[in-house]
Enzyme design. Structure first.
Site, PDB file in Angstrom:
ATOM      1  N   GLY A   1      -0.970   6.577   0.118  1.00  9.93           N
ATOM      2  CA  GLY A   1      -1.291   7.584   1.139  1.00  9.93           C
ATOM      3  C   GLY A   1      -0.741   8.956   0.825  1.00  9.93           C
TER       4      GLY A   1
ATOM      5  N   LEU B   1       0.847  -1.206   0.000  1.00 12.04           N
ATOM      6  CA  LEU B   1       0.000   0.000   0.000  1.00 12.04           C
ATOM      7  C   LEU B   1       0.875   1.246   0.000  1.00 12.04           C
ATOM      8  CD1 LEU B   1      -2.900  -0.897   2.458  1.00 12.04           C
ATOM      9  CD2 LEU B   1      -2.560  -1.529   0.067  1.00 12.04           C
TER      10      LEU B   1
ATOM     11  N   GLN C   1      -5.517   3.794  -6.592  1.00 15.81           N
ATOM     12  CA  GLN C   1      -6.595   4.079  -5.641  1.00 15.81           C
ATOM     13  C   GLN C   1      -6.880   5.568  -5.783  1.00 15.81           C
ATOM     14  OE1 GLN C   1      -5.477   3.975  -1.523  1.00 15.81           O
ATOM     15  NE2 GLN C   1      -7.553   3.656  -0.787  1.00 15.81           N
TER      16      GLN C   1
ATOM     17  N   ARG D   1       2.069  14.149   7.024  1.00 17.24           N
ATOM     18  CA  ARG D   1       3.027  14.521   8.080  1.00 17.24           C
ATOM     19  C   ARG D   1       4.444  14.738   7.546  1.00 17.24           C
ATOM     20  NH1 ARG D   1       1.089   9.633  11.853  1.00 17.24           N
ATOM     21  NH2 ARG D   1       0.244   8.956   9.853  1.00 17.24           N
TER      22      ARG D   1
ATOM     23  N   ASN E   1      51.710   9.255 -19.810  1.00 17.57           N
ATOM     24  CA  ASN E   1      51.720  10.261 -18.741  1.00 17.57           C
ATOM     25  C   ASN E   1      51.090  11.545 -19.263  1.00 17.57           C
ATOM     26  OD1 ASN E   1      52.955  10.863 -15.912  1.00 17.57           O
ATOM     27  ND2 ASN E   1      53.274  12.696 -17.151  1.00 17.57           N
TER      28      ASN E   1
ATOM     29  N   LYS F   1      35.821  11.435 -18.088  1.00 19.23           N
ATOM     30  CA  LYS F   1      34.483  11.072 -18.543  1.00 19.23           C
ATOM     31  C   LYS F   1      34.572  10.169 -19.755  1.00 19.23           C
ATOM     32  CE  LYS F   1      32.171  12.585 -21.611  1.00 19.23           C
ATOM     33  NZ  LYS F   1      31.421  13.161 -22.727  1.00 19.23           N
TER      34      LYS F   1
ATOM     35  N   ARG G   1      53.887  26.425 -30.019  1.00 17.76           N
ATOM     36  CA  ARG G   1      53.906  27.612 -29.160  1.00 17.76           C
ATOM     37  C   ARG G   1      54.900  28.586 -29.788  1.00 17.76           C
ATOM     38  NH1 ARG G   1      56.659  23.997 -24.565  1.00 17.76           N
ATOM     39  NH2 ARG G   1      58.833  24.283 -25.144  1.00 17.76           N
TER      40      ARG G   1
ATOM     41  N   TYR H   1      34.435  18.929 -26.927  1.00 15.81           N
ATOM     42  CA  TYR H   1      33.092  19.425 -27.264  1.00 15.81           C
ATOM     43  C   TYR H   1      33.204  20.671 -28.129  1.00 15.81           C
ATOM     44  CZ  TYR H   1      28.201  20.759 -26.326  1.00 15.81           C
ATOM     45  OH  TYR H   1      26.883  21.085 -26.428  1.00 15.81           O
TER      46      TYR H   1
HETATM   47  C1  UD1 Z   1      -1.441   1.813  10.075  1.00 19.33           C
HETATM   48  C2  UD1 Z   1      -2.374   0.826  10.756  1.00 19.33           C
HETATM   49  C3  UD1 Z   1      -1.990   0.701  12.238  1.00 19.33           C
HETATM   50  C4  UD1 Z   1      -0.558   0.237  12.322  1.00 19.33           C
HETATM   51  C5  UD1 Z   1       0.368   1.157  11.534  1.00 19.33           C
HETATM   52  C6  UD1 Z   1       1.751   0.544  11.424  1.00 19.33           C
HETATM   53  C7  UD1 Z   1      -4.531   0.946   9.599  1.00 19.33           C
HETATM   54  C8  UD1 Z   1      -5.921   1.470   9.654  1.00 19.33           C
HETATM   55  N1  UD1 Z   1      -3.747   1.259  10.621  1.00 19.33           N
HETATM   56  O1  UD1 Z   1      -1.619   3.089  10.666  1.00 19.33           O
HETATM   57  O2  UD1 Z   1      -2.836  -0.236  12.898  1.00 19.33           O
HETATM   58  O3  UD1 Z   1      -0.150   0.185  13.686  1.00 19.33           O
HETATM   59  O4  UD1 Z   1      -0.093   1.344  10.194  1.00 19.33           O
HETATM   60  O5  UD1 Z   1       2.662   1.386  10.773  1.00 19.33           O
HETATM   61  O6  UD1 Z   1      -4.180   0.260   8.652  1.00 19.33           O
HETATM   62  N2  UD1 Z   1      -2.560   3.878   2.389  1.00 19.33           N
HETATM   63  C9  UD1 Z   1      -3.117   3.703   1.148  1.00 19.33           C
HETATM   64  N3  UD1 Z   1      -4.382   4.118   0.918  1.00 19.33           N
HETATM   65  C10 UD1 Z   1      -5.143   4.697   1.882  1.00 19.33           C
HETATM   66  C11 UD1 Z   1      -4.583   4.854   3.163  1.00 19.33           C
HETATM   67  C12 UD1 Z   1      -3.282   4.427   3.391  1.00 19.33           C
HETATM   68  O7  UD1 Z   1      -2.459   3.200   0.232  1.00 19.33           O
HETATM   69  O8  UD1 Z   1      -6.292   5.039   1.587  1.00 19.33           O
HETATM   70  C13 UD1 Z   1      -1.179   3.434   2.629  1.00 19.33           C
HETATM   71  C14 UD1 Z   1      -0.231   4.560   3.011  1.00 19.33           C
HETATM   72  O9  UD1 Z   1       0.434   5.050   1.872  1.00 19.33           O
HETATM   73  C15 UD1 Z   1       0.736   3.878   3.953  1.00 19.33           C
HETATM   74  C16 UD1 Z   1      -0.039   2.722   4.528  1.00 19.33           C
HETATM   75  O10 UD1 Z   1      -1.173   2.533   3.698  1.00 19.33           O
HETATM   76  O11 UD1 Z   1       1.859   3.375   3.270  1.00 19.33           O
HETATM   77  C17 UD1 Z   1      -0.452   2.953   5.968  1.00 19.33           C
HETATM   78  O12 UD1 Z   1      -1.247   4.121   6.064  1.00 19.33           O
HETATM   79  P1  UD1 Z   1      -1.039   5.172   7.232  1.00 19.33           P
HETATM   80  O13 UD1 Z   1      -2.027   6.262   7.036  1.00 19.33           O
HETATM   81  O14 UD1 Z   1       0.384   5.524   7.336  1.00 19.33           O
HETATM   82  O15 UD1 Z   1      -1.516   4.299   8.490  1.00 19.33           O
HETATM   83  P2  UD1 Z   1      -1.087   4.472   9.994  1.00 19.33           P
HETATM   84  O16 UD1 Z   1      -1.867   5.570  10.598  1.00 19.33           O
HETATM   85  O17 UD1 Z   1       0.393   4.554  10.074  1.00 19.33           O
HETATM   86 CA    CA Z   2       2.111   4.679   8.634  1.00 19.29          CA
END
Ligand code: UD1
Ligand code: CA
Length: 463
Positions: free
Chosen positions: A11, A8, A74, A15, A377, A351, A440, A387
């Site tokens: 996101g 996944l 997504q 942060r 040398n 290069k 020269r 170039y």
């Molecule tokens: C998530 C877990 C939490 C766990 C923690 C560990 C869930 C609801 N929670 O929280 O229990 O302890 O990871 O690190 O899963 N992402 C998507 N699509 C979305 C949302 C998220 O692809 O719609 C991806 C983000 O890019 C990320 C990952 O899923 O790589 C986790 O999402 P993030 O929002 O970081 O979850 P946490 O709050 O860290």
């Molecule tokens: Ca996370």
């Protein structure tokens, strides 16, 4: 049944406060998402699907060289559960084990994932969750257990005070039975503090259905640290740096200070080589035995033989054979190749050039698009003028040629074996073997001129 891994990576990474998707931020020399993909591939997943969203094109382009990778977009980020549902809807129902990992968790070891798959398959569980006990559980989902079964994962924001006190946390790595996951994914709702579809809710849903869910505890919580902020990125980088450097030291590599050496995961370093501070070895770099690399050196996709010294030098996409000395302050790039015993000295740039066996370019030179024989040398300050503003032109320098200091070699040009060029010559035509080329004007000495000038300008006479 082949194992599918879903990474996944859609996101927002709010942060991180970044223009780029979170998973594109680099840990050592590679983006987080590549670490995550590598881990699941090394764990034996036959099929790997990356869920992309924010900055999808950037992520796709980064991973374009990995064969067989699949991408699902997504479009709306409605949560981790929604992300997995997008994969099922795009690619069809899952069969066999399905591993889910998060693109922001770069430190998970492939062996850990492999053990998780094996555990889930052999127990015929609906799901096995990898769990951890970090010193600070803030922000992680908590694992609720009853009689050895995981009954729920509750996100911190949704925890009761009692639940928040639980120290065993969700790592974000799971192995599911594909069939049962496909059939029940739609049961996930979004009635929680974030209004998101949480993948973690599958656990509670399975518990209601009487489907078995187990926790597999990973004793090294540092493997499972998620990167949500730049501080966590720096922490994760430190951990990976240490892991790699400790392995290298155990294999016989010396480091004056391992906290000041950064080595990528695909780099190999031979026995009794020393890495000095502020050295970075990245990409597919290989370094042989008995070398001294650094201080202040950066090697990317470099191949270094045995017994070389590389001092305050940058080597990119280039190769040096055994017993080559580089630096201090040389820059080798663009498929340069130094043969055995050659030297690229101080303030030298090379290069797309071959420097033959034992040939030396010791000081202040630029050599580009050049084929140089053995035992040549190159005098200080010499330059190949390769170039012309439009094309890059080629220079050849034969075996044993002696290039005088400050020679300009205006390419295309050929300098024969054993030829000499006079210092400060601008060579625009080919030089035959064993010839002297000198270009020269004649020197004129005007007797007494300097003394008369001092007198005229009222400068004190020389003592
Ligand atoms: C998530 C877990 C939490 C766990 C923690 C560990 C869930 C609801 N929670 O929280 O229990 O302890 O990871 O690190 O899963 N992402 C998507 N699509 C979305 C949302 C998220 O692809 O719609 C991806 C983000 O890019 C990320 C990952 O899923 O790589 C986790 O999402 P993030 O929002 O970081 O979850 P946490 O709050 O860290
Ligand atoms: Ca996370």
């Amino acid at each position: 049944m082949p194992t599918t891994a879903i990474v996944l990576a859609a996101g927002e990474g709010t942060r991180m406060k970044s223009k780029h998707p979170k998973v594109m931020h680099k840990l050592l020399d590679r983006p987080l998402v590549r670490w995550a993909v590598d881990s699941v591939r090394k764990a034996g997943a036959e099929r790997v699907v990356v869920v992309v969203g924010k900055g999808a094109d950037e992520v796709r382009a980064e991973l374009a060289d990995i064969p067989g990778l699949e991408f699902v977009e997504q479009k709306e980020r409605l949560g981790t559960g929604h992300a997995v549902r997008c994969v099922r809807d795009a690619l069809g129902a899952f069969e066999g084990p399905v591993v889910v990992t998060y693109g922001d968790s770069p430190l998970v070891r492939p062996e850990t994932i492999k053990a998780l798959i094996d555990a889930n398959v052999s127990a015929h569980n609906a799901c096995t969750v990898l769990t951890m006990t970090p010193p600070d559980p803030t922000g992680y989902g908590r694992i609720i257990q009853e009689n050895g079964q995981v009954t729920a994962i509750v996100e911190e924001k949704d925890c009761t005070p009692e639940q928040r006190a639980i120290t065993e946390c969700n790592s974000g790595v799971y192995c599911f039975c594909g069939r049962r996951l496909s059939e029940n994914l739609d049961k996930i709702g979004n009635d929680n503090a974030n209004g998101e579809y949480y993948l973690t809710d599958m656990v509670g849903i399975y518990h209601q259905m009487g489907e078995p869910v187990a926790a597999q505890h990973c004793d090294d919580y540092t493997e499972l640290l998620g990167v949500n902020s730049r501080t966590q990125l720096a922490d994760a980088t430190k951990l990976m740096q240490r892991r790699i450097n400790e392995r290298l030291m155990s294999e016989g590599v010396t480091m004056l200070d391992p906290s000041l050496v950064w080595v990528g995961p695909d780099v190999t370093v031979g026995q009794d080589t020393t890495l000095l501070p502020m050295t970075m070895l990245y990409g597919k770099t290989t370094v042989g035995e008995d070398c001294v690399i650094g201080p202040n050196s950066r090697l990317t996709n470099a191949t270094v033989g045995n017994g070389c010294t590389v001092d305050e030098t940058v080597i990119v996409e280039s190769e040096i054979d055994d017993d080559v000395n580089c630096g201090p302050r040389a820059y080798l790039r663009g498929h340069t190749h130094l043969l055995k015993g050659a030297k690229a000295g101080t303030h030298v740039e090379l290069k797309n050039s071959v420097v033959g066996e034992g040939s030396k370019v010791p000081h202040l030179s630029y050599i580009g698009d050049t084929q140089m024989g053995a035992g040549v040398n190159i005098g200080g300050g010499s330059i190949t003028c390769n170039y012309d503003g439009v094309h890059k032109n080629h220079t050849t320098i034969g075996d044993g040629a002696f290039i005088g200091s400050d020679t300009m070699m205006v390419a295309p040009v050929n300098i024969g074996a054993g030829a000499i060029t006079g210092a400060s010559s601008c060579i625009t035509g080919d030089v035959p073997a064993d010839a002297l080329a000198i270009e020269r004007s004649k020197q004129a000495n005007i007797e007494g001129y300097a003394a008369k000038r001092r007198e005229r300008l009222g400068i004190k006479p020389r003592k």
